[in-house]
Scaffold this motif. Sequence first.
Motif, mmCIF file in Angstrom:
data_model
loop_
_atom_site.group_PDB
_atom_site.id
_atom_site.type_symbol
_atom_site.label_atom_id
_atom_site.label_comp_id
_atom_site.label_asym_id
_atom_site.label_seq_id
_atom_site.Cartn_x
_atom_site.Cartn_y
_atom_site.Cartn_z
ATOM 1 N N UNK A 76 0.338 1.132 -8.958
ATOM 2 C CA UNK A 76 -0.835 1.778 -8.339
ATOM 3 C C UNK A 76 -0.620 3.282 -8.085
ATOM 4 N N UNK A 77 0.168 3.907 -8.972
ATOM 5 C CA UNK A 77 0.343 5.365 -8.942
ATOM 6 C C UNK A 77 -0.132 5.919 -10.281
ATOM 7 N N UNK A 127 -3.561 5.307 4.659
ATOM 8 C CA UNK A 127 -3.137 4.205 3.794
ATOM 9 C C UNK A 127 -4.107 4.058 2.624
ATOM 10 N N UNK A 128 -3.563 3.711 1.465
ATOM 11 C CA UNK A 128 -4.402 3.534 0.279
ATOM 12 C C UNK A 128 -3.759 2.535 -0.664
ATOM 13 N N UNK A 129 -4.585 1.848 -1.446
ATOM 14 C CA UNK A 129 -4.044 0.952 -2.468
ATOM 15 C C UNK A 129 -3.501 1.758 -3.639
ATOM 16 N N UNK A 130 -4.328 2.699 -4.150
ATOM 17 C CA UNK A 130 -3.922 3.511 -5.303
ATOM 18 C C UNK A 130 -3.862 4.986 -4.952
ATOM 19 N N UNK A 159 0.851 -1.190 0.000
ATOM 20 C CA UNK A 159 0.000 0.000 0.000
ATOM 21 C C UNK A 159 0.891 1.245 0.000
ATOM 22 N N UNK A 160 0.292 2.362 -0.341
ATOM 23 C CA UNK A 160 0.991 3.646 -0.268
ATOM 24 C C UNK A 160 0.454 4.406 0.942
ATOM 25 N N UNK A 161 1.309 5.236 1.535
ATOM 26 C CA UNK A 161 0.908 5.996 2.721
ATOM 27 C C UNK A 161 1.031 7.489 2.436
ATOM 28 N N UNK A 162 -0.075 8.196 2.629
ATOM 29 C CA UNK A 162 -0.100 9.652 2.477
ATOM 30 C C UNK A 162 0.156 10.255 3.857
#
Length: 424
Positions: A381-382, A154-157, A142-145
Amino acid sequence: MKYDVVVIGGGPSGLMAAITAGRHGANTLLIEKGKKLGRKLAISGGGRCNVTNVLPDKELIEHIPGNGKFLYSAFSIFNNYSIIDYFESLGVKLKEEDKGRMFPVNDKAITVVNRLLEQIDQHDINTKLNTKVDAIHYGEDHHTIILDDGEKIETSSVVIAVGGKSVPHTGSEGQGYAWAKKAGHTITDLYPTEVPMTSNEPFIKQKILQGISLRDVTITALKPNGKPIKTHRWDLLFTHEGVSGPAALRLSQYVVKALKKHKVDELKVSIDCFPDINEQQLVEQLMSASKQSPNKSVKQVWKPMIQERVLLYLMELAQLDPSTTYHHLEKKKVISLAHNMKNFELNVNGTLPIEKAFITGGGVSLKEIVPSEMASKIMDRLYFCGEVLDIHGYTGGFNITAAFSTGYIAGLNSAQRATNYIEE
């Protein structure tokens, strides 16, 4: 809370991305650092919102000189007619104006913004306003903002839709480039486009023609050797700093590039006030009009043909006395005047800064983006959409078409990738 899709930036592309992701079942968050969504949309088209342009795809792409061909894939999925259908389905009736521009029938940009905000609510899209993103940490799962108050999301995309560096009061300050670089992306040179040009000509500095508009003229940028670089035909406005108006705005990017390429401080631009006739025909028209009213001053006879202050300035260059009548008219001076009217030259030394431009040239390199998905080729996923990408068009509904189209594609694919990824 973990999201399927987080969209950063609440401009035209970000709104479209978030709504599309939400419509396709993704649990979506839209983050905007300002206090309102759609601020750039609300001021576009002079507050009337030029939502798209009805030109066919090929011509549409020709009006997006900054990598328009990249958009063929996106337009095959969601193009200008898709945009029209979309807004009309939301109850925003549109009308066509000159040069294919489409506006709301009521001439109110706020109607377009409000309909999009209703869609945000309808699809249960979460929003965070007055919220600055400090960083994005990219991960395998996952990506973290990271928000500037320290909160982590946290988000997948992730969809980056924060715009370029132009019109910074709407929130576009170029922060997206750093996040793209962190993911491994290349940022091409940034420069202002659709921006007024500046000049040190004495008549500009003395404000002799300030505020004067010329309708339907051509303006051509010339190389140092006098050969033409590019010509645009539309309206022109003289300002206290140089020239503006749609024809000058469209030409500006070519001037910026040529000044850099030729390593010069100034370039000549040439204005043709009568683009539909040649010099000889113009001489004949001027002589004939004066002959028909032989006792009137040439200024009185000719002023219906062109703005009076422009006429007087060009007559002065031709050393032609405005009070002269046909009886004392020297043809060689009329020939000189006609030449000036067809070749009104001035030196320009650049443009206003990128912050004053309508559009940013340059951005995230398109070599690193999948054109049918707006997905990064480097980071899973970006996604990117809108002006943060190295895409720019002329004013007239072309940039907003690119924004809505890339926003739709980014929203659709980020949602599908996130939900598929979760299922995997």
